[in-house]
Design a protein around this motif. Structure first.
Motif, PDB file in Angstrom:
ATOM      1  N   GLN A   1      20.199  18.915  28.615  1.00 32.20           N
ATOM      2  CA  GLN A   1      20.342  18.827  27.168  1.00 32.20           C
ATOM      3  C   GLN A   1      19.825  17.479  26.668  1.00 32.20           C
ATOM      4  O   GLN A   1      20.214  16.423  27.186  1.00 32.20           O
ATOM      5  CB  GLN A   1      21.807  18.988  26.765  1.00 32.20           C
ATOM      6  N   THR A   2      18.977  17.530  25.681  1.00 34.83           N
ATOM      7  CA  THR A   2      18.478  16.311  25.049  1.00 34.83           C
ATOM      8  C   THR A   2      19.184  16.134  23.711  1.00 34.83           C
ATOM      9  O   THR A   2      19.184  17.029  22.872  1.00 34.83           O
ATOM     10  CB  THR A   2      16.957  16.375  24.850  1.00 34.83           C
ATOM     11  N   CYS A   3      19.794  14.971  23.525  1.00 33.02           N
ATOM     12  CA  CYS A   3      20.572  14.688  22.323  1.00 33.02           C
ATOM     13  C   CYS A   3      19.998  13.462  21.626  1.00 33.02           C
ATOM     14  O   CYS A   3      19.488  12.543  22.279  1.00 33.02           O
ATOM     15  CB  CYS A   3      22.031  14.421  22.673  1.00 33.02           C
ATOM     16  N   GLN A   4      20.122  13.434  20.328  1.00 29.72           N
ATOM     17  CA  GLN A   4      19.714  12.272  19.553  1.00 29.72           C
ATOM     18  C   GLN A   4      20.926  11.645  18.876  1.00 29.72           C
ATOM     19  O   GLN A   4      21.789  12.357  18.352  1.00 29.72           O
ATOM     20  CB  GLN A   4      18.672  12.660  18.501  1.00 29.72           C
ATOM     21  N   TRP A   5      20.998  10.332  18.926  1.00 29.19           N
ATOM     22  CA  TRP A   5      22.081   9.618  18.261  1.00 29.19           C
ATOM     23  C   TRP A   5      21.883   9.671  16.755  1.00 29.19           C
ATOM     24  O   TRP A   5      20.760   9.767  16.262  1.00 29.19           O
ATOM     25  CB  TRP A   5      22.091   8.156  18.704  1.00 29.19           C
ATOM     26  N   GLU A   6      22.988   9.612  16.029  1.00 30.33           N
ATOM     27  CA  GLU A   6      22.961   9.530  14.577  1.00 30.33           C
ATOM     28  C   GLU A   6      23.915   8.434  14.146  1.00 30.33           C
ATOM     29  O   GLU A   6      25.024   8.312  14.691  1.00 30.33           O
ATOM     30  CB  GLU A   6      23.383  10.855  13.934  1.00 30.33           C
ATOM     31  N   GLU A   7      23.517   7.645  13.177  1.00 30.37           N
ATOM     32  CA  GLU A   7      24.401   6.594  12.687  1.00 30.37           C
ATOM     33  C   GLU A   7      25.671   7.215  12.106  1.00 30.37           C
ATOM     34  O   GLU A   7      25.619   8.143  11.311  1.00 30.37           O
ATOM     35  CB  GLU A   7      23.687   5.735  11.644  1.00 30.37           C
ATOM     36  N   GLY A   8      26.806   6.675  12.546  1.00 30.74           N
ATOM     37  CA  GLY A   8      28.090   7.157  12.065  1.00 30.74           C
ATOM     38  C   GLY A   8      28.593   8.410  12.739  1.00 30.74           C
ATOM     39  O   GLY A   8      29.648   8.928  12.368  1.00 30.74           O
ATOM     40  N   LYS A   9      27.879   8.911  13.758  1.00 25.75           N
ATOM     41  CA  LYS A   9      28.277  10.125  14.450  1.00 25.75           C
ATOM     42  C   LYS A   9      28.597   9.844  15.908  1.00 25.75           C
ATOM     43  O   LYS A   9      27.944   9.023  16.563  1.00 25.75           O
ATOM     44  CB  LYS A   9      27.180  11.186  14.360  1.00 25.75           C
TER      45      LYS A   9
END
Length: 271
Positions: free
Chosen positions: A185-193
Motif C-alpha cells: 500500500q502506498t500512502c501519502q501524508w496530509e497536513e493535519g491528518k
C-alpha cells in the motif's frame, strides 16, 4: 490517500538486504528469542487485526489529535530555525545506520520507551500535552525528511507497537515524489491528518521534492488480548535496559548538551 487493501498480506520476520547484528551478546540473543515468540502471539491476539495500514476510525482518539495539529505545528516551526543543528536519526540510534547514514533524516526527540528529554519537552509543552491522549504512548518525536531523502525497504524491530504519523509540513506532490509504502500500500501524508500503520511490515518512504517534509512520529502499544497483552507489556518495559535504548539515551544527552549550550552562547552574544 491510501490504496485499497490487498488480500493475504503477511508480516515477514526479517528484512531482505539488512544484515543481522554480528555476534550479539547472550542477553541480546535471549531478548531476540523472546521478541520472536511475542510477535507470533501479537498476530494471533490482536484486538484490531493485523493490516499493514489501519483505518483511523479504529482509534477514536486520533480525531482529537488531528483537531489540535496546528498547536503542534506552531511548536515545530521555531525548532526548524536551527534545522541544521538537529541530530540525524542515525546519530541517536546506531542501528538506524543500516538504512540511513546521511544527514537528510533529522529528528527532535521527546520520549522513547520510558526515557524522556525534559529539555526538549519544555520546548513543546502543547505537543506533549496532546500526546498524552494516545493510549499506550511509547515514543514521540518529530521526523524531518529533507529534500531527496529516501529510506530503503526495511521493517521495524517489533510488532507489539503501531506507528502514527501526523502530517505537519507536507509539500504538495504526487506519490512518486512524496509518499510511504507499507507492504503493498502506498500512502501519502496530509497536513493535519493521522496515518496509522504497522511498521513490522516492510516499508519505505521518500521525499523527492525540493522541500522538507515533517511529521510527528509516534509509537503506541498495539491493542492486544491476554496473554499477548501481558507478554507485550513485559517486553516493552524491559526494552529500556537493552543496549539499543541505552545507547540512544546517551547519544541524546550528549546532543542536548551541545544544542542548548550553543543556544545559550548565542543569547549571551546578543545580550
Amino acid at each position: 490517500m491510501t490504496a485499497a487493501r490487498p488480500a493475504n498480506t503477511q508480516q515477514s520476520f526479517g528484512t531482505a538486504g539488512v544484515a543481522p547484528m554480528e555476534r550479539p551478546s547472550r542477553v541480546t540473543r535471549f531478548f531476540m528469542a523472546m521478541v520472536a515468540m511475542a510477535e507470533r502471539l501479537n498476530l494471533r491476539y490482536s484486538k484490531v487485526g493485523n493490516p499493514p495500514v489501519y483505518d483511523t476510525a479504529s482509534f477514536p482518539w486520533a480525531r482529537e489529535i488531528e483537531k489540535d495539529w496546528h498547536r503542534i505545528r506552531a511548536e515545530l516551526e521555531p525548532l526548524l530555525v536551527r534545522q541544521k543543528d538537529l541530530p540525524s536519526f542515525h546519530e541517536l540510534s546506531g542501528d538506524v545506520k543500516t538504512i540511513s547514514a546521511d544527514s537528510a533524516w533529522k529528528t527532535f526527540f521527546l520520549t522513547g520507551y520510558g526515557l524522556s528529554s525534559e529539555r526538549n519537552i519544555a520546548q513543546c509543552p502543547d505537543t506533549w500535552r496532546i500526546m498524552q491522549r494516545i493510549p499506550g504512548l511509547k515514543t514521540a518525536m518529530f521526523s524531518i525528511f529533507e529534500p531527496g531523502k529516501h529510506l530503503p525497504p526495511h521493517r521495524g524491530p517489533y510488532n507489539g507497537v503501531l506507528r502514527l504519523h501526523l502530517g505537519l509540513i507536507v509539500p504538495q506532490a504526487p506519490a512518486e515524489k512524496l509518499a510511504i509504502r507499507v507492504d503493498r500500500q502506498t500512502c501519502q501524508w496530509e497536513e493535519g491528518k493521522v496515518l496509522i500503520f504497522d511498521d513490522a511490515y516492510e516499508h519505505e518512504a521518500w521525499n523527492h521534492t525540493d522541500r522538507t517534509r515533517v511529521v510527528l512520529f509516534v509509537d503506541f502499544v498495539k491493542p492486544l488480548r491476554f496473554p499477548a497483552r501481558l507478554v507485550n507489556w513485559l517486553l516493552l518495559n524491559l526494552a529500556v535496559f537493552t543496549p539499543f535504548i541505552r545507547e540512544g539515551a546517551d547519544n541524546q544527552k550528549a546532543w542536548e548538551k551541545r544544542f542548548y549550550e550553543q543556544a545559550e552562547a548565542l543569547r549571551n552574544r546578543r545580550g
